[in-house]
Design an enzyme around this catalytic site. Structure first.
Site, PDB file in Angstrom:
ATOM      1  CE  LYS A 134     130.874 -69.232 -96.025  1.00 30.27           C
ATOM      2  NZ  LYS A 134     131.255 -68.346 -94.928  1.00 30.27           N
TER       3      LYS A 134
HETATM    4  C1  R5P Z   1     128.032 -68.979 -92.793  1.00 34.21           C
HETATM    5  O1  R5P Z   1     127.560 -69.060 -93.818  1.00 34.21           O
HETATM    6  C2  R5P Z   1     128.183 -67.718 -92.028  1.00 34.21           C
HETATM    7  O2  R5P Z   1     128.529 -66.693 -92.878  1.00 34.21           O
HETATM    8  C3  R5P Z   1     129.076 -67.911 -90.891  1.00 34.21           C
HETATM    9  O3  R5P Z   1     128.862 -66.979 -89.908  1.00 34.21           O
HETATM   10  C4  R5P Z   1     130.533 -67.987 -91.211  1.00 34.21           C
HETATM   11  O4  R5P Z   1     130.870 -67.448 -92.433  1.00 34.21           O
HETATM   12  C5  R5P Z   1     130.958 -69.401 -91.107  1.00 34.21           C
HETATM   13  O5  R5P Z   1     132.331 -69.562 -91.231  1.00 34.21           O
HETATM   14  P1  R5P Z   1     133.008 -70.918 -90.784  1.00 34.21           P
HETATM   15  O6  R5P Z   1     131.969 -71.996 -90.934  1.00 34.21           O
HETATM   16  O7  R5P Z   1     134.168 -71.119 -91.691  1.00 34.21           O
HETATM   17  O8  R5P Z   1     133.430 -70.776 -89.353  1.00 34.21           O
END
Ligand code: R5P
Length: 292
Positions: A205
């Site tokens: 990711k």
């Molecule tokens: C980021 O890497 C973490 O896993 C976060 O808690 C989350 O996945 C972030 O998601 P978003 O930036 O799309 O709100």
């Protein structure tokens, strides 16, 4: 270790050549894995489109209750029809996700800092492999901090989790964190994503950036693009579209779904881009039509 000086700057990513060693399995870099690993990866990446819509709701592990996720038990169920993967903590999964839901699970397995800290880069492995097995996790998510103070310990977390995952056939999702001091450049993301894949992550990711196609080409594992901070729906759909067009095999979005005024419509519009080849414009029109 290779000498850092004297490396050639120009690189050839062969952007027009498909990934080799695919061997008929639809997930990049997974051809040589065992059946269980492949089965879990096929739960994550739809075998028809090859892509995935991941919904990240693990924010509470260091931020507590965030806007849009005050009630996980209410926020998650309406989104389920549009998602492939739920990315959350074991506490949230056990307490708030109906166990009969048929979605793949990306289990967050590291933690150790909170939003009260100045430096968020120090984490430990917080979930035993046995608990990941009990939760029937399809992958274990490990946060990594390349170039930050916690780099060494986060790569140790990643390697130990890869070793445990390989013992039991559970893939690893390597998550690239971007510290305050890091630039969101293709140079950084090429370094970070490639490191994670070479250390054994089966999917990575990361963030979208300029020259994203080169980041994808240089990473021998599928990339899913992080949503990041809340954008307008139109911009978030363009982010999803550009990511897929650039070679990402999916998105892993949180705030851009659950902080939308219409989270289910937003998740459905993203799924149109990820699985049905909608453009961003078509998906935004779909979003507007479904919220009339
Ligand atoms: C980021 O890497 C973490 O896993 C976060 O808690 C989350 O996945 C972030 O998601 P978003 O930036 O799309 O709100």
């Amino acid at each position: 270790m290779a000498d850092k000086d004297g490396l050639k700057a120009e690189k050839n990513y062969h952007l027009d050549v498909p990934f080799a060693n695919q061997g008929g399995f639809h997930v990049k870099g997974a051809n040589s894995l065992d059946w269980g690993m492949k089965h879990r990866l096929a739960n994550i990446f739809n075998p028809k489109s090859g892509n995935t819509v991941m919904f990240a709701f693990d924010h509470g592990y260091f931020m507590g209750s965030v806007s849009g996720l005050e009630r996980l038990d209410l926020a998650i169920p309406p989104l389920l029809p549009h998602l492939d993967v739920l990315m959350g903590t074991r506490g949230a999964l056990r307490a708030c996700v109906p166990p009969e839901c048929r979605k793949a699970i990306a289990l967050r397995t590291t933690s150790g800092s909170s939003m009260l800290d100045d430096d968020l880069s120090h984490e430990v492995i917080a979930v035993d492999i046995e608990d990941a097995i009990r939760l029937n996790a399809d992958c274990m998510a490990v946060q990594t901090f390349i170039g930050a103070d916690g780099q060494l310990s986060s790569l140790d977390n990643l390697s130990k989790t890869v070793n445990a995952g390989l013992r039991y056939g559970i893939p690893i999702l390597g998550v690239v964190a971007v510290g305050k001091q890091m630039e969101r450049t293709d140079r950084f993301f090429k370094l970070a994503t490639r490191m994670l894949a070479e250390l054994g992550a089966n999917l990575v990711k990361t963030y979208y950036c300029d020259n994203f196609e080169e980041v994808v080409a240089a990473c021998p594992a599928p990339i899913v693009v992080a949503g990041g901070k809340k954008l307008s729906e139109e911009d978030a759909l363009s982010l999803a579209y550009n990511s897929i067009r650039g070679g990402a095999r999916g998105v892993d979005m949180g705030r851009n779904i659950f902080q939308s005024a219409h989270p289910a419509a937003m998740a459905a519009a993203i799924a149109r881009i990820v699985h049905e080849k909608f453009t961003d414009k078509e998906a935004y029109q779909f979003f507007k039509d479904s919220t009339k």
